[in-house]
Structure formats: structure tokens, C-alpha cells
Motif scaffolding. Structure first.
Motif, PDB file in Angstrom:
ATOM      1  N   GLY A 188     -64.950  13.573  43.660  1.00 56.63           N
ATOM      2  CA  GLY A 188     -63.918  14.097  44.933  1.00 56.63           C
ATOM      3  C   GLY A 188     -64.251  13.447  46.081  1.00 56.63           C
ATOM      4  N   ARG A 189     -65.375  13.197  46.478  1.00 57.66           N
ATOM      5  CA  ARG A 189     -65.745  12.092  47.765  1.00 57.66           C
ATOM      6  C   ARG A 189     -65.204  10.918  47.603  1.00 57.66           C
ATOM      7  N   ALA A 190     -65.441  10.246  46.196  1.00 55.45           N
ATOM      8  CA  ALA A 190     -65.102   9.059  46.178  1.00 55.45           C
ATOM      9  C   ALA A 190     -63.571   8.843  46.167  1.00 55.45           C
ATOM     10  N   ILE A 191     -62.692   9.750  45.684  1.00 59.67           N
ATOM     11  CA  ILE A 191     -61.370   9.923  45.784  1.00 59.67           C
ATOM     12  C   ILE A 191     -60.873   9.971  47.079  1.00 59.67           C
ATOM     13  N   ALA A 192     -61.610  10.790  47.815  1.00 62.00           N
ATOM     14  CA  ALA A 192     -61.135  11.181  49.400  1.00 62.00           C
ATOM     15  C   ALA A 192     -61.322   9.620  50.076  1.00 62.00           C
ATOM     16  N   LEU A 193     -62.363   9.065  49.913  1.00 60.69           N
ATOM     17  CA  LEU A 193     -62.726   7.761  50.396  1.00 60.69           C
ATOM     18  C   LEU A 193     -61.570   6.513  50.171  1.00 60.69           C
ATOM     19  N   ALA A 194     -61.056   6.659  48.868  1.00 57.17           N
ATOM     20  CA  ALA A 194     -60.157   5.478  48.518  1.00 57.17           C
ATOM     21  C   ALA A 194     -58.762   5.954  48.900  1.00 57.17           C
ATOM     22  N   PHE A 195     -58.689   7.069  49.103  1.00 58.69           N
ATOM     23  CA  PHE A 195     -57.270   7.397  49.851  1.00 58.69           C
ATOM     24  C   PHE A 195     -57.284   7.206  51.226  1.00 58.69           C
ATOM     25  N   ALA A 196     -58.301   7.320  51.963  1.00 55.04           N
ATOM     26  CA  ALA A 196     -58.580   6.993  53.331  1.00 55.04           C
ATOM     27  C   ALA A 196     -58.431   5.411  53.416  1.00 55.04           C
ATOM     28  N   ALA A 197     -59.168   4.920  52.606  1.00 49.48           N
ATOM     29  CA  ALA A 197     -59.164   3.440  52.526  1.00 49.48           C
ATOM     30  C   ALA A 197     -57.710   2.698  52.458  1.00 49.48           C
ATOM     31  N   GLU A 198     -56.750   3.377  51.659  1.00 52.01           N
ATOM     32  CA  GLU A 198     -55.493   3.153  51.407  1.00 52.01           C
ATOM     33  C   GLU A 198     -54.584   3.556  52.475  1.00 52.01           C
ATOM     34  N   ALA A 248     -61.518  19.236  50.944  1.00 44.14           N
ATOM     35  CA  ALA A 248     -61.883  20.724  50.819  1.00 44.14           C
ATOM     36  C   ALA A 248     -62.866  20.878  50.116  1.00 44.14           C
ATOM     37  N   GLY A 249     -63.729  21.870  50.265  1.00 41.87           N
ATOM     38  CA  GLY A 249     -64.929  22.288  49.619  1.00 41.87           C
ATOM     39  C   GLY A 249     -65.533  23.423  49.992  1.00 41.87           C
ATOM     40  N   ARG A 250     -66.691  24.040  49.519  1.00 42.10           N
ATOM     41  CA  ARG A 250     -67.354  25.209  49.883  1.00 42.10           C
ATOM     42  C   ARG A 250     -68.541  24.995  50.764  1.00 42.10           C
ATOM     43  N   GLY A 251     -68.942  23.615  50.630  1.00 43.87           N
ATOM     44  CA  GLY A 251     -70.052  23.091  51.621  1.00 43.87           C
ATOM     45  C   GLY A 251     -69.705  22.636  52.767  1.00 43.87           C
ATOM     46  N   ARG A 252     -69.706  23.191  54.062  1.00 45.09           N
ATOM     47  CA  ARG A 252     -69.316  22.433  55.167  1.00 45.09           C
ATOM     48  C   ARG A 252     -70.106  20.989  55.434  1.00 45.09           C
ATOM     49  N   ALA A 253     -71.630  21.086  55.290  1.00 43.09           N
ATOM     50  CA  ALA A 253     -72.228  19.984  55.500  1.00 43.09           C
ATOM     51  C   ALA A 253     -71.761  18.618  54.853  1.00 43.09           C
ATOM     52  N   ALA A 254     -71.797  18.977  53.422  1.00 42.06           N
ATOM     53  CA  ALA A 254     -71.447  18.161  52.615  1.00 42.06           C
ATOM     54  C   ALA A 254     -70.010  17.344  52.966  1.00 42.06           C
ATOM     55  N   LEU A 255     -68.965  18.195  53.292  1.00 45.96           N
ATOM     56  CA  LEU A 255     -67.637  17.725  53.637  1.00 45.96           C
ATOM     57  C   LEU A 255     -67.785  16.841  54.906  1.00 45.96           C
ATOM     58  N   ASP A 256     -68.764  17.573  55.861  1.00 43.32           N
ATOM     59  CA  ASP A 256     -68.914  16.475  57.086  1.00 43.32           C
ATOM     60  C   ASP A 256     -69.466  15.200  57.028  1.00 43.32           C
ATOM     61  N   GLU A 257     -70.081  15.234  55.895  1.00 43.70           N
ATOM     62  CA  GLU A 257     -70.865  13.905  55.277  1.00 43.70           C
ATOM     63  C   GLU A 257     -69.782  13.005  54.856  1.00 43.70           C
ATOM     64  N   THR A 258     -68.904  13.713  53.919  1.00 41.99           N
ATOM     65  CA  THR A 258     -67.770  12.796  53.587  1.00 41.99           C
ATOM     66  C   THR A 258     -66.712  12.110  54.799  1.00 41.99           C
ATOM     67  N   VAL A 259     -66.523  13.120  55.713  1.00 47.20           N
ATOM     68  CA  VAL A 259     -65.791  12.546  56.708  1.00 47.20           C
ATOM     69  C   VAL A 259     -66.499  11.360  57.607  1.00 47.20           C
ATOM     70  N   ALA A 260     -67.902  11.658  57.746  1.00 44.91           N
ATOM     71  CA  ALA A 260     -68.697  10.574  58.364  1.00 44.91           C
ATOM     72  C   ALA A 260     -68.707   9.144  57.458  1.00 44.91           C
TER      73      ALA A 260
END
Length: 72
Positions: free
Chosen positions: A20-30, A37-49
Motif C-alpha cells: 500500500g505504501r509503495a503504491i501510494a508513493l508511486a502514484f505521488a511520483a506520477e 488511509a489505514g488504521r495506524g496514524r503514525a504509519a500513515l504519517d511516515e508514508t506522507v513524510a
């Protein structure tokens, strides 16, 4: 890299880690704007970072803590 998803928005569930993180980063790169979205806010914040640190990221990435398996 081209911005083939410029002006588009993607919703990626399970984006706090793994595929899920890899897909989100690929979409952002494009060039897509991405809602992670996910249950763990800290992990999501790391994806944003990570997206912010990604030099090629052209889209905006925002996090929403949610359990998409529950309708309420």
C-alpha cells in the motif's frame, strides 16, 4: 518521470506499510494527489513524510486514519 496522473486523485488503503505504501508513493511520483488511509496514524504519517522526501513526488499526499472494513 512523467506526471501522467497529474490532476487526478488516488485513494490508497493500507498505505501505512508494504505494498500500500509503495503504491501510494508511486502514484505521488506520477503526479497524483493521494489520500493514504489505514488504521495506524503514525504509519500513515511516515508514508506522507516519505512522499515529501521523494524528489520526484509532484502530487500532494494526505493521511486519513480509518478502518475501511467497517461501514460506520
Amino acid at each position: 518521470m512523467t506526471a501522467r496522473f497529474s490532476g487526478k486523485t488516488a485513494l490508497v488503503t493500507g498505505a501505512g506499510s508494504g505494498l500500500g505504501r509503495a503504491i501510494a508513493l508511486a502514484f505521488a511520483a506520477e503526479g497524483a494527489n493521494v489520500v493514504v488511509a489505514g488504521r495506524g496514524r503514525a504509519a500513515l504519517d511516515e508514508t506522507v513524510a516519505q512522499a515529501a522526501r521523494q524528489a520526484a513526488a509532484a502530487g500532494t499526499v494526505v493521511a486519513v486514519a480509518a478502518d475501511v472494513s467497517r461501514s460506520e
